[in-house]
Design an enzyme around this catalytic site. Sequence first.
Site, PDB file in Angstrom:
ATOM      1  N   ARG A 193       0.817  -1.212   0.000  1.00  0.00           N
ATOM      2  CA  ARG A 193       0.000   0.000   0.000  1.00  0.00           C
ATOM      3  C   ARG A 193       0.854   1.266   0.000  1.00  0.00           C
ATOM      4  NH1 ARG A 193      -3.829  -0.838   4.968  1.00  0.00           N
ATOM      5  NH2 ARG A 193      -4.548   1.251   4.364  1.00  0.00           N
ATOM      6  N   TYR A 231      30.957  28.470  -3.493  1.00  0.00           N
ATOM      7  CA  TYR A 231      30.959  27.018  -3.335  1.00  0.00           C
ATOM      8  C   TYR A 231      32.334  26.587  -2.837  1.00  0.00           C
ATOM      9  CZ  TYR A 231      31.367  22.072  -4.326  1.00  0.00           C
ATOM     10  OH  TYR A 231      31.597  20.731  -4.203  1.00  0.00           O
TER      11      TYR A 231
END
Length: 455
Positions: free
Chosen positions: A18, A352
Amino acid sequence: MTARSSLTIVLAAGEGTRMRSNLPKVLHPVAHQSLLAHVLAAAPKGTGTSLAVVIGPDHQAVADEAKRIRPDALTFVQSERLGTAHAVLAAREAIARGADDLLIAFGDTPLISAETFARLRAPLARGAAIAALGFRAADPTGYGRFIVEGDRLVAIREQADASAEERKIDLCNAGVMAIDGRRALDILETIGNANSKGEYYLTDAVEIVRKQGWESVVIETSEDEVRGINTKAQLAEAEAVMQARLRKAAMEAGVTLIAPETVYLSADTVFGKDVTIEPFVVIGPGVSIADGAVIHSFSHIVETTLGKKVSIGPYARLRPGTTLGDGARIGNFVETKAATLEAGVKVNHLSYIGDATVGANSNIGAGTITCNYDGFKKHKTIIGQGAFVGTNSSLVAPVKIGNGAYIGSGSVITRDVPDDAMALERNQQTIREGGAARYREMKTGGKKLEKKPEK
């Protein structure tokens, strides 16, 4: 309680169809840890305890997760699905070793606590044969009902078999059970399958115990704690409950959450004192935050260690392997990965920093990139203490920037820069020796100045 030995059997063989997922049900996450991990973490541990996990065929990933969380865990395969009692008996070998207390739990109930397991064990020490966990259901429809006489549990009646009066009972079966380990095999092997499904139900153990004249009792807990998960909607409900618990625990420990309902935590987050977290922050697994840290809004942090009085964000992303020293600052739209930034480092804007080590008190200007990937391999950037990297610089790894070095704005650095040197790198043109003198030269438009004698 500590003098009694225990065996905890966790039933984790469900396919979870499910859930509409290829991932085994018990491996779905709540608070960044698998459902199974939460249950195993709550199960008794330490001297005199043992653990068995019953898995389905071809579920090696579940066995691996069990070993990752609890290296002492034994795993057993339930090759056929013939009911809960049949699943428990898949671990017959472990049961036969004769622990004082046998605990039976389910791998899809991540909200169960160690305290509840301890409460279940207590009646066994006083002579009870079974202690079954129950809860008061807001809507009991579909649950098995506890039939009690005084303080004793005499039966567990399934919805389909319950009378109209029994269906009015709101004390429901959570499925979790403790059985006297000395009598466990006798009880479990007596359970039959004379029912419409031909399955062996663990709930039948209660009537077997009653017929023997032994005692069964009920231990009550909240409905939230025993939420089973069969659908993605139920997974989300459990996540909400867990997050509320984690936020409450953090605030009780002294963490300031400006808007608690907007902050998402991991079950293993470690906080120091006087930490402040602004709205809309996500903290993933493996994060440790030291005293006085401030996490500004819209930041995302995973597998990171933050030192004292660091400042993060807003809009910062700290990826796995990041370590920040005391007083370091990560500003808006900065990303780090596998990077160590020592005490006092500032990376305030649009940068970065990956696969890098940045020495103490260095300043990394806006738009700086450590170019760590050449298309085949990752390479390391090392920046020394007190270095200054100007805006819009690209540091092409592998490269080392020395202590006190000065990198001019817009530079593309492809060669090592010595200590106290100035680099004005354009298409690999120049690295100049002798920091302060070259800085004065740059300020005068290129006119070379005599180096002043040192005092």
